[in-house]
Design a protein around this motif. Structure first.
Motif, PDB file in Angstrom:
ATOM      1  N   PHE A  68       0.840  -1.205   0.000  1.00 63.36           N
ATOM      2  CA  PHE A  68       0.000   0.000   0.000  1.00 63.36           C
ATOM      3  C   PHE A  68       0.876   1.256   0.000  1.00 63.36           C
ATOM      4  O   PHE A  68       0.539   2.263  -0.645  1.00 63.36           O
ATOM      5  CB  PHE A  68      -0.951   0.012   1.205  1.00 63.36           C
ATOM      6  N   LEU A  69       1.983   1.227   0.723  1.00 61.72           N
ATOM      7  CA  LEU A  69       2.923   2.350   0.685  1.00 61.72           C
ATOM      8  C   LEU A  69       3.481   2.543  -0.720  1.00 61.72           C
ATOM      9  O   LEU A  69       3.628   3.677  -1.196  1.00 61.72           O
ATOM     10  CB  LEU A  69       4.065   2.117   1.678  1.00 61.72           C
ATOM     11  N   LEU A  70       3.804   1.440  -1.379  1.00 60.76           N
ATOM     12  CA  LEU A  70       4.320   1.518  -2.761  1.00 60.76           C
ATOM     13  C   LEU A  70       3.272   2.117  -3.693  1.00 60.76           C
ATOM     14  O   LEU A  70       3.598   2.966  -4.533  1.00 60.76           O
ATOM     15  CB  LEU A  70       4.724   0.121  -3.236  1.00 60.76           C
ATOM     16  N   ALA A  71       2.018   1.703  -3.531  1.00 61.85           N
ATOM     17  CA  ALA A  71       0.941   2.263  -4.364  1.00 61.85           C
ATOM     18  C   ALA A  71       0.829   3.769  -4.160  1.00 61.85           C
ATOM     19  O   ALA A  71       0.691   4.535  -5.132  1.00 61.85           O
ATOM     20  CB  ALA A  71      -0.385   1.579  -4.024  1.00 61.85           C
ATOM     21  N   ALA A  72       0.909   4.221  -2.902  1.00 60.04           N
ATOM     22  CA  ALA A  72       0.830   5.662  -2.618  1.00 60.04           C
ATOM     23  C   ALA A  72       2.004   6.418  -3.234  1.00 60.04           C
ATOM     24  O   ALA A  72       1.823   7.489  -3.826  1.00 60.04           O
ATOM     25  CB  ALA A  72       0.803   5.883  -1.112  1.00 60.04           C
ATOM     26  N   ASN A  73       3.215   5.870  -3.117  1.00 62.07           N
ATOM     27  CA  ASN A  73       4.389   6.537  -3.683  1.00 62.07           C
ATOM     28  C   ASN A  73       4.321   6.596  -5.204  1.00 62.07           C
ATOM     29  O   ASN A  73       4.715   7.592  -5.815  1.00 62.07           O
ATOM     30  CB  ASN A  73       5.668   5.809  -3.248  1.00 62.07           C
ATOM     31  N   LEU A  74       3.836   5.530  -5.817  1.00 67.55           N
ATOM     32  CA  LEU A  74       3.688   5.528  -7.283  1.00 67.55           C
ATOM     33  C   LEU A  74       2.645   6.546  -7.727  1.00 67.55           C
ATOM     34  O   LEU A  74       2.814   7.226  -8.744  1.00 67.55           O
ATOM     35  CB  LEU A  74       3.306   4.129  -7.767  1.00 67.55           C
ATOM     36  N   MET A  75       1.554   6.662  -6.961  1.00 69.38           N
ATOM     37  CA  MET A  75       0.513   7.638  -7.297  1.00 69.38           C
ATOM     38  C   MET A  75       1.057   9.061  -7.201  1.00 69.38           C
ATOM     39  O   MET A  75       0.791   9.904  -8.063  1.00 69.38           O
ATOM     40  CB  MET A  75      -0.691   7.465  -6.360  1.00 69.38           C
ATOM     41  N   ASN A  76       1.804   9.339  -6.136  1.00 68.10           N
ATOM     42  CA  ASN A  76       2.381  10.680  -5.977  1.00 68.10           C
ATOM     43  C   ASN A  76       3.411  10.973  -7.050  1.00 68.10           C
ATOM     44  O   ASN A  76       3.435  12.057  -7.647  1.00 68.10           O
ATOM     45  CB  ASN A  76       3.022  10.817  -4.597  1.00 68.10           C
ATOM     46  N   SER A  77       4.310  10.022  -7.310  1.00 65.82           N
ATOM     47  CA  SER A  77       5.364  10.233  -8.303  1.00 65.82           C
ATOM     48  C   SER A  77       4.804  10.292  -9.715  1.00 65.82           C
ATOM     49  O   SER A  77       5.371  10.940 -10.585  1.00 65.82           O
ATOM     50  CB  SER A  77       6.407   9.102  -8.215  1.00 65.82           C
TER      51      SER A  77
END
Length: 436
Positions: A68-77
Protein backbone atom coordinates in the motif's frame (compact mmCIF):
# COMPACT_ATOMS: atom_id res chain seq x y z
CA UNK A 1 14.77 -12.20 41.07
CA UNK A 2 11.08 -12.24 40.12
CA UNK A 3 9.59 -8.83 39.36
CA UNK A 4 6.03 -7.98 40.45
CA UNK A 5 3.38 -6.58 38.13
CA UNK A 6 3.53 -3.06 39.59
CA UNK A 7 7.31 -2.80 39.36
CA UNK A 8 7.35 -4.25 35.84
CA UNK A 9 4.71 -1.80 34.58
CA UNK A 10 6.50 1.11 36.26
CA UNK A 11 9.82 0.19 34.63
CA UNK A 12 8.28 -0.47 31.19
CA UNK A 13 6.02 2.57 30.99
CA UNK A 14 8.36 4.90 32.91
CA UNK A 15 11.37 3.88 30.86
CA UNK A 16 9.46 4.27 27.60
CA UNK A 17 8.16 7.75 28.50
CA UNK A 18 11.62 8.85 29.65
CA UNK A 19 13.13 7.74 26.34
CA UNK A 20 10.38 9.54 24.39
CA UNK A 21 11.08 12.76 26.36
CA UNK A 22 14.74 12.67 25.32
CA UNK A 23 13.55 12.20 21.72
CA UNK A 24 14.54 8.57 21.17
CA UNK A 25 12.52 7.25 18.17
CA UNK A 26 9.42 5.35 19.31
CA UNK A 27 10.40 2.01 17.74
CA UNK A 28 13.77 2.04 19.52
CA UNK A 29 12.29 3.35 22.80
CA UNK A 30 9.88 0.40 22.94
CA UNK A 31 12.72 -2.06 22.51
CA UNK A 32 15.13 -0.37 24.93
CA UNK A 33 12.48 -0.10 27.67
CA UNK A 34 12.25 -3.90 27.73
CA UNK A 35 15.95 -4.48 28.45
CA UNK A 36 15.95 -3.74 32.24
CA UNK A 37 13.09 -6.21 32.79
CA UNK A 38 14.86 -8.94 30.81
CA UNK A 39 18.05 -8.38 32.82
CA UNK A 40 16.33 -8.37 36.22
CA UNK A 41 13.71 -11.13 35.90
CA UNK A 42 15.19 -14.64 35.92
CA UNK A 43 12.15 -16.00 34.03
CA UNK A 44 13.00 -14.02 30.89
CA UNK A 45 15.79 -14.29 28.34
CA UNK A 46 16.67 -12.16 25.30
CA UNK A 47 15.74 -15.09 23.06
CA UNK A 48 12.12 -14.98 24.29
CA UNK A 49 11.87 -11.30 23.30
CA UNK A 50 13.46 -11.91 19.90
CA UNK A 51 11.06 -14.81 19.35
CA UNK A 52 8.06 -12.54 20.08
CA UNK A 53 9.38 -10.00 17.59
CA UNK A 54 9.85 -12.57 14.84
CA UNK A 55 6.42 -14.06 15.51
CA UNK A 56 4.88 -10.64 14.92
CA UNK A 57 6.53 -10.55 11.48
CA UNK A 58 5.25 -14.02 10.61
CA UNK A 59 1.98 -12.61 9.33
CA UNK A 60 0.94 -12.76 5.69
CA UNK A 61 -1.50 -9.89 6.15
CA UNK A 62 1.27 -7.45 7.18
CA UNK A 63 2.80 -7.81 3.71
CA UNK A 64 0.00 -5.47 2.64
CA UNK A 65 1.71 -2.55 4.45
CA UNK A 66 4.71 -2.11 2.08
CA UNK A 67 2.54 -2.66 -1.00
CA UNK A 68 0.00 0.00 0.00
CA UNK A 69 2.92 2.35 0.69
CA UNK A 70 4.32 1.52 -2.76
CA UNK A 71 0.94 2.26 -4.36
CA UNK A 72 0.83 5.66 -2.62
CA UNK A 73 4.39 6.54 -3.68
CA UNK A 74 3.69 5.53 -7.28
CA UNK A 75 0.51 7.64 -7.30
CA UNK A 76 2.38 10.68 -5.98
CA UNK A 77 5.36 10.23 -8.30
CA UNK A 78 3.10 9.58 -11.26
CA UNK A 79 1.39 12.97 -10.94
CA UNK A 80 -1.91 11.14 -10.47
CA UNK A 81 -2.57 13.52 -7.58
CA UNK A 82 -2.86 16.31 -10.19
CA UNK A 83 -5.67 14.46 -11.95
CA UNK A 84 -7.52 13.92 -8.67
CA UNK A 85 -7.18 17.63 -7.88
CA UNK A 86 -8.60 18.51 -11.30
CA UNK A 87 -11.63 16.29 -10.62
CA UNK A 88 -12.08 17.68 -7.10
CA UNK A 89 -11.87 21.23 -8.50
CA UNK A 90 -14.83 20.76 -10.85
CA UNK A 91 -16.81 18.85 -8.19
CA UNK A 92 -16.45 21.32 -5.32
CA UNK A 93 -14.64 24.43 -6.55
CA UNK A 94 -17.89 26.24 -7.33
CA UNK A 95 -18.80 26.55 -3.60
CA UNK A 96 -17.72 29.45 -1.36
CA UNK A 97 -14.17 28.70 -0.26
CA UNK A 98 -13.70 26.68 -3.43
CA UNK A 99 -10.08 25.63 -2.99
CA UNK A 100 -10.75 24.65 0.61
CA UNK A 101 -13.46 22.27 -0.56
CA UNK A 102 -11.10 21.01 -3.27
CA UNK A 103 -8.55 20.30 -0.54
CA UNK A 104 -11.04 18.16 1.38
CA UNK A 105 -12.44 16.43 -1.70
CA UNK A 106 -9.03 15.46 -3.07
CA UNK A 107 -8.06 14.06 0.34
CA UNK A 108 -11.17 11.89 0.23
CA UNK A 109 -10.32 10.70 -3.28
CA UNK A 110 -6.65 10.11 -2.47
CA UNK A 111 -7.59 8.27 0.74
CA UNK A 112 -9.42 5.72 -1.40
CA UNK A 113 -6.17 5.02 -3.23
CA UNK A 114 -3.22 5.31 -0.87
CA UNK A 115 -4.28 4.16 2.62
CA UNK A 116 -1.71 6.58 4.05
CA UNK A 117 -2.37 9.97 5.66
CA UNK A 118 1.26 11.10 5.46
CA UNK A 119 1.32 10.39 1.71
CA UNK A 120 -1.88 12.45 1.41
CA UNK A 121 -0.44 15.37 3.41
CA UNK A 122 2.80 15.38 1.41
CA UNK A 123 1.38 14.73 -2.07
CA UNK A 124 -1.67 17.00 -1.92
CA UNK A 125 -0.11 19.61 0.38
CA UNK A 126 2.74 20.41 -2.03
CA UNK A 127 0.19 21.48 -4.62
CA UNK A 128 -2.76 22.82 -2.67
CA UNK A 129 -1.14 24.83 0.14
CA UNK A 130 0.77 27.17 -2.26
CA UNK A 131 -2.33 27.37 -4.51
CA UNK A 132 -4.57 28.36 -1.59
CA UNK A 133 -2.11 30.99 -0.35
CA UNK A 134 -1.86 32.41 -3.88
CA UNK A 135 -5.68 32.70 -4.04
CA UNK A 136 -5.75 34.75 -0.83
CA UNK A 137 -6.35 32.09 1.83
CA UNK A 138 -4.60 32.56 5.14
CA UNK A 139 -1.50 30.34 5.26
CA UNK A 140 -2.40 29.04 8.71
CA UNK A 141 -5.85 27.97 7.53
CA UNK A 142 -4.42 26.30 4.41
CA UNK A 143 -1.90 24.33 6.48
CA UNK A 144 -4.43 23.38 9.19
CA UNK A 145 -7.04 22.26 6.65
CA UNK A 146 -4.52 20.19 4.67
CA UNK A 147 -3.31 18.46 7.84
CA UNK A 148 -6.82 17.76 9.16
CA UNK A 149 -8.21 16.54 5.83
CA UNK A 150 -5.25 14.20 5.33
CA UNK A 151 -6.28 12.10 8.36
CA UNK A 152 -9.02 10.61 6.18
CA UNK A 153 -6.24 8.65 4.49
CA UNK A 154 -6.31 6.07 7.30
CA UNK A 155 -10.10 6.16 7.82
CA UNK A 156 -11.55 5.94 4.30
CA UNK A 157 -10.63 2.50 2.90
CA UNK A 158 -8.19 1.10 2.04
CA UNK A 159 -6.21 1.90 5.20
CA UNK A 160 -2.81 0.72 6.37
CA UNK A 161 -3.92 1.06 10.01
CA UNK A 162 -6.90 -1.21 9.34
CA UNK A 163 -4.61 -3.81 7.80
CA UNK A 164 -2.39 -3.74 10.90
CA UNK A 165 -5.41 -3.80 13.24
CA UNK A 166 -6.96 -6.75 11.42
CA UNK A 167 -3.68 -8.67 11.52
CA UNK A 168 -3.04 -8.02 15.21
CA UNK A 169 -6.60 -8.37 16.53
CA UNK A 170 -7.78 -11.12 14.15
CA UNK A 171 -10.61 -8.98 12.75
CA UNK A 172 -11.77 -9.12 9.13
CA UNK A 173 -9.88 -6.44 7.19
CA UNK A 174 -12.69 -6.31 4.62
CA UNK A 175 -15.19 -5.56 7.39
CA UNK A 176 -12.91 -2.84 8.75
CA UNK A 177 -12.55 -1.28 5.30
CA UNK A 178 -16.33 -1.12 4.90
CA UNK A 179 -16.81 0.12 8.47
CA UNK A 180 -14.48 3.06 7.86
CA UNK A 181 -16.29 4.32 4.76
CA UNK A 182 -19.31 6.04 6.34
CA UNK A 183 -17.36 7.63 9.24
CA UNK A 184 -14.72 8.80 6.75
CA UNK A 185 -17.25 10.50 4.52
CA UNK A 186 -19.01 12.05 7.53
CA UNK A 187 -15.69 13.55 8.61
CA UNK A 188 -15.21 14.85 5.06
CA UNK A 189 -18.62 16.52 5.07
CA UNK A 190 -17.92 18.01 8.51
CA UNK A 191 -14.69 19.49 7.12
CA UNK A 192 -16.55 20.95 4.14
CA UNK A 193 -19.09 22.56 6.49
CA UNK A 194 -16.20 24.10 8.43
CA UNK A 195 -14.65 25.42 5.19
CA UNK A 196 -18.01 26.95 4.24
CA UNK A 197 -18.19 28.82 7.57
CA UNK A 198 -14.60 30.05 7.15
CA UNK A 199 -15.38 31.17 3.59
CA UNK A 200 -18.39 33.19 4.71
CA UNK A 201 -16.48 34.84 7.57
CA UNK A 202 -13.29 35.64 5.62
CA UNK A 203 -14.88 36.03 2.16
CA UNK A 204 -12.77 33.32 0.52
CA UNK A 205 -13.25 33.11 -3.26
CA UNK A 206 -15.01 30.63 -5.53
CA UNK A 207 -12.62 28.87 -7.93
CA UNK A 208 -14.92 28.59 -10.95
CA UNK A 209 -18.31 27.37 -12.08
CA UNK A 210 -17.50 24.37 -14.27
CA UNK A 211 -19.42 23.33 -17.36
CA UNK A 212 -20.43 19.75 -18.05
CA UNK A 213 -17.57 19.59 -20.54
CA UNK A 214 -15.10 20.56 -17.79
CA UNK A 215 -16.50 17.89 -15.50
CA UNK A 216 -16.37 15.21 -18.21
CA UNK A 217 -12.76 16.04 -19.10
CA UNK A 218 -11.66 15.92 -15.44
CA UNK A 219 -13.60 12.72 -14.82
CA UNK A 220 -12.03 10.98 -17.81
CA UNK A 221 -8.57 12.03 -16.62
CA UNK A 222 -9.08 10.67 -13.10
CA UNK A 223 -11.34 7.70 -13.88
CA UNK A 224 -8.60 5.08 -14.01
CA UNK A 225 -7.12 6.35 -10.74
CA UNK A 226 -10.43 6.27 -8.83
CA UNK A 227 -10.96 2.68 -9.94
CA UNK A 228 -8.28 1.69 -7.41
CA UNK A 229 -10.52 1.54 -4.30
CA UNK A 230 -13.14 -0.36 -6.29
CA UNK A 231 -10.56 -2.97 -7.26
CA UNK A 232 -9.12 -3.19 -3.74
CA UNK A 233 -12.30 -3.18 -1.64
CA UNK A 234 -14.46 -4.99 -4.18
CA UNK A 235 -11.95 -7.82 -4.41
CA UNK A 236 -11.79 -8.26 -0.63
CA UNK A 237 -15.54 -7.95 0.00
CA UNK A 238 -16.28 -10.29 -2.91
CA UNK A 239 -13.94 -12.87 -1.43
CA UNK A 240 -11.77 -12.87 -4.57
CA UNK A 241 -8.54 -11.76 -2.92
CA UNK A 242 -6.96 -11.37 0.50
CA UNK A 243 -5.99 -7.90 1.83
CA UNK A 244 -2.34 -8.62 0.96
CA UNK A 245 -3.23 -9.66 -2.58
CA UNK A 246 -5.40 -6.54 -2.96
CA UNK A 247 -2.44 -4.38 -1.88
CA UNK A 248 -0.27 -6.06 -4.52
CA UNK A 249 -2.98 -5.40 -7.12
CA UNK A 250 -3.14 -1.74 -6.05
CA UNK A 251 0.64 -1.36 -6.35
CA UNK A 252 0.73 -3.16 -9.72
CA UNK A 253 -2.17 -1.08 -11.02
CA UNK A 254 -0.48 2.17 -9.90
CA UNK A 255 2.72 1.04 -11.62
CA UNK A 256 0.89 0.35 -14.89
CA UNK A 257 -0.91 3.72 -14.72
CA UNK A 258 2.28 5.68 -14.01
CA UNK A 259 4.61 3.94 -16.46
CA UNK A 260 2.44 2.85 -19.37
CA UNK A 261 -0.87 4.78 -19.30
CA UNK A 262 -0.07 8.31 -18.10
CA UNK A 263 3.68 7.88 -18.78
CA UNK A 264 4.61 10.16 -15.90
CA UNK A 265 6.91 7.61 -14.22
CA UNK A 266 10.07 6.43 -16.00
CA UNK A 267 12.00 3.25 -15.29
CA UNK A 268 14.77 5.47 -13.94
CA UNK A 269 12.33 6.86 -11.33
CA UNK A 270 11.44 3.39 -10.05
CA UNK A 271 14.70 2.92 -8.15
CA UNK A 272 14.04 5.96 -5.96
CA UNK A 273 10.37 5.01 -5.47
CA UNK A 274 11.26 1.47 -4.40
CA UNK A 275 13.97 2.78 -2.06
CA UNK A 276 11.61 5.25 -0.34
CA UNK A 277 8.94 2.56 -0.01
CA UNK A 278 11.40 0.09 1.51
CA UNK A 279 12.71 2.71 3.94
CA UNK A 280 9.28 3.73 5.23
CA UNK A 281 8.02 0.14 5.32
CA UNK A 282 11.04 -0.98 7.34
CA UNK A 283 10.38 1.75 9.90
CA UNK A 284 6.74 0.64 10.27
CA UNK A 285 7.59 -3.07 10.46
CA UNK A 286 10.40 -2.56 12.95
CA UNK A 287 7.95 -0.63 15.15
CA UNK A 288 5.51 -3.54 14.86
CA UNK A 289 8.22 -5.93 16.15
CA UNK A 290 9.29 -3.87 19.16
CA UNK A 291 5.69 -2.92 19.99
CA UNK A 292 4.67 -6.57 19.89
CA UNK A 293 7.47 -7.47 22.32
CA UNK A 294 6.48 -4.57 24.59
CA UNK A 295 2.82 -5.58 24.49
CA UNK A 296 3.67 -9.22 25.20
CA UNK A 297 5.70 -8.08 28.20
CA UNK A 298 2.69 -6.20 29.60
CA UNK A 299 0.54 -9.31 29.09
CA UNK A 300 3.19 -11.48 30.78
CA UNK A 301 2.80 -9.34 33.90
CA UNK A 302 -1.03 -9.41 33.67
CA UNK A 303 -1.46 -5.67 33.03
CA UNK A 304 -4.48 -6.18 30.72
CA UNK A 305 -6.28 -8.27 33.36
CA UNK A 306 -5.75 -5.57 35.98
CA UNK A 307 -7.10 -2.89 33.63
CA UNK A 308 -10.19 -4.99 32.86
CA UNK A 309 -10.81 -5.51 36.58
CA UNK A 310 -10.41 -1.78 37.25
CA UNK A 311 -12.80 -0.80 34.43
CA UNK A 312 -15.31 -3.41 35.58
CA UNK A 313 -15.14 -2.11 39.15
CA UNK A 314 -15.75 1.46 37.96
CA UNK A 315 -18.92 0.29 36.15
CA UNK A 316 -18.70 2.74 33.26
CA UNK A 317 -21.14 0.79 31.10
CA UNK A 318 -20.88 0.41 27.34
CA UNK A 319 -21.02 4.12 26.48
CA UNK A 320 -18.68 5.18 29.28
CA UNK A 321 -16.18 2.47 28.39
CA UNK A 322 -16.24 3.53 24.72
CA UNK A 323 -15.59 7.14 25.75
CA UNK A 324 -12.68 6.02 27.95
CA UNK A 325 -11.25 3.94 25.10
CA UNK A 326 -11.47 6.92 22.71
CA UNK A 327 -9.82 9.23 25.25
CA UNK A 328 -6.98 6.77 25.82
CA UNK A 329 -6.34 6.43 22.08
CA UNK A 330 -6.52 10.21 21.65
CA UNK A 331 -4.05 10.70 24.51
CA UNK A 332 -1.57 8.09 23.29
CA UNK A 333 -1.91 9.49 19.76
CA UNK A 334 -0.43 12.74 21.03
CA UNK A 335 2.94 11.07 21.62
CA UNK A 336 3.20 7.77 19.76
CA UNK A 337 2.83 6.61 16.17
CA UNK A 338 -0.45 4.85 15.42
CA UNK A 339 0.94 1.39 14.57
CA UNK A 340 2.75 0.79 17.90
CA UNK A 341 -0.27 2.20 19.74
CA UNK A 342 -2.58 -0.27 18.01
CA UNK A 343 -0.38 -3.20 19.00
CA UNK A 344 0.19 -2.10 22.61
CA UNK A 345 -2.94 -0.21 23.67
CA UNK A 346 -5.32 -2.00 21.32
CA UNK A 347 -4.27 -5.41 22.61
CA UNK A 348 -4.61 -4.21 26.23
CA UNK A 349 -8.05 -2.63 25.70
CA UNK A 350 -9.55 -5.43 23.59
CA UNK A 351 -10.63 -7.43 26.70
CA UNK A 352 -12.07 -4.21 28.16
CA UNK A 353 -14.15 -3.63 25.02
CA UNK A 354 -15.25 -7.27 24.98
CA UNK A 355 -16.33 -7.07 28.63
CA UNK A 356 -18.37 -3.94 27.82
CA UNK A 357 -19.98 -5.74 24.83
CA UNK A 358 -18.53 -3.30 22.30
CA UNK A 359 -18.43 -4.93 18.86
CA UNK A 360 -14.84 -5.65 17.72
CA UNK A 361 -15.37 -3.67 14.50
CA UNK A 362 -16.79 -0.67 16.39
CA UNK A 363 -13.88 -0.88 18.84
CA UNK A 364 -11.49 -0.85 15.87
CA UNK A 365 -13.11 2.18 14.23
CA UNK A 366 -13.14 4.13 17.52
CA UNK A 367 -9.44 3.36 17.96
CA UNK A 368 -8.42 4.12 14.37
CA UNK A 369 -10.39 7.39 14.13
CA UNK A 370 -8.97 8.53 17.48
CA UNK A 371 -5.42 7.67 16.40
CA UNK A 372 -5.96 9.43 13.07
CA UNK A 373 -6.64 12.65 14.96
CA UNK A 374 -3.28 12.18 16.69
CA UNK A 375 -1.67 12.85 13.32
CA UNK A 376 -2.60 16.56 13.67
CA UNK A 377 -1.99 17.07 17.39
CA UNK A 378 1.52 17.90 18.70
CA UNK A 379 3.98 16.82 19.86
CA UNK A 380 3.69 13.87 17.43
CA UNK A 381 1.27 15.28 14.82
CA UNK A 382 3.16 13.99 11.77
CA UNK A 383 0.66 15.26 9.18
CA UNK A 384 0.64 18.68 10.85
CA UNK A 385 4.45 18.80 10.82
CA UNK A 386 4.54 17.87 7.12
CA UNK A 387 1.90 20.46 6.20
CA UNK A 388 3.55 23.18 8.31
CA UNK A 389 6.90 22.46 6.65
CA UNK A 390 5.31 22.82 3.20
CA UNK A 391 3.60 26.07 4.20
CA UNK A 392 6.78 27.32 5.96
CA UNK A 393 4.86 28.30 9.07
CA UNK A 394 5.41 27.59 12.75
CA UNK A 395 3.24 24.77 14.11
CA UNK A 396 2.28 26.83 17.18
CA UNK A 397 0.74 29.53 14.96
CA UNK A 398 -1.39 26.92 13.18
CA UNK A 399 -2.80 25.29 16.33
CA UNK A 400 -5.82 27.65 16.87
CA UNK A 401 -7.12 26.80 13.37
CA UNK A 402 -6.35 23.10 13.88
CA UNK A 403 -8.43 23.06 17.07
CA UNK A 404 -11.35 24.81 15.35
CA UNK A 405 -11.28 22.42 12.38
CA UNK A 406 -10.77 19.37 14.62
CA UNK A 407 -13.82 20.12 16.81
CA UNK A 408 -16.53 18.95 14.34
CA UNK A 409 -14.35 15.92 13.53
CA UNK A 410 -14.38 14.98 17.22
CA UNK A 411 -18.18 15.30 17.17
CA UNK A 412 -18.27 12.66 14.41
CA UNK A 413 -16.22 10.37 16.69
CA UNK A 414 -18.80 10.96 19.43
CA UNK A 415 -21.57 10.08 16.97
CA UNK A 416 -19.85 6.77 16.16
CA UNK A 417 -19.74 5.96 19.87
CA UNK A 418 -23.40 6.93 20.37
CA UNK A 419 -24.64 5.19 17.22
CA UNK A 420 -22.40 2.17 16.42
CA UNK A 421 -24.54 1.35 13.37
CA UNK A 422 -22.76 4.22 11.60
CA UNK A 423 -19.75 1.91 11.44
CA UNK A 424 -21.61 -1.41 11.26
CA UNK A 425 -24.20 -0.64 8.58
CA UNK A 426 -22.04 -1.26 5.48
CA UNK A 427 -20.23 -4.39 6.70
CA UNK A 428 -23.45 -5.98 8.02
CA UNK A 429 -25.15 -5.21 4.69
CA UNK A 430 -22.37 -6.32 2.33
CA UNK A 431 -20.59 -8.95 4.48
CA UNK A 432 -23.39 -10.55 6.54
CA UNK A 433 -21.51 -13.86 6.88
CA UNK A 434 -18.76 -12.11 8.87
CA UNK A 435 -21.26 -11.12 11.56
CA UNK A 436 -23.06 -14.40 12.05
Amino acid sequence: MIITTGVACAILVGGFLALILIRVPVAFALGIAIIPIVVLDIRLTPFIILDRMFQSYNSFILLAVPFFLLAANLMNSGKITDKLIALARVMTGWMPGGLGHVNVAVSMLFAGISGSSTADAAGCGKILIPAMVKEGYDTRFAVALTACSSVMGVIIPPSILMVVWGGVMQVSVGALFLAGAVPGFLIGFALMATVYVYAKIYDYPIVARPTFSDFWTAFKGAFLAILTPILVIGGIVGGLVTPTESAIIAAGYALVLGVFVYRTVTFRDLGGIFYDTGRFASISLFAIGTASAFGWMLSFYNAPRLIVEFMTTMQFGGFGTAIMIACLFLFFGLFIDAIPTIIILGSVLLPVATAAEIHPVVFAIIGIVSLAFGLVTPPYGLCLLISAAIGRVNVVKVMPDVLIILTPMLLILLLIILFPQIALWLPTTLMPDTFR
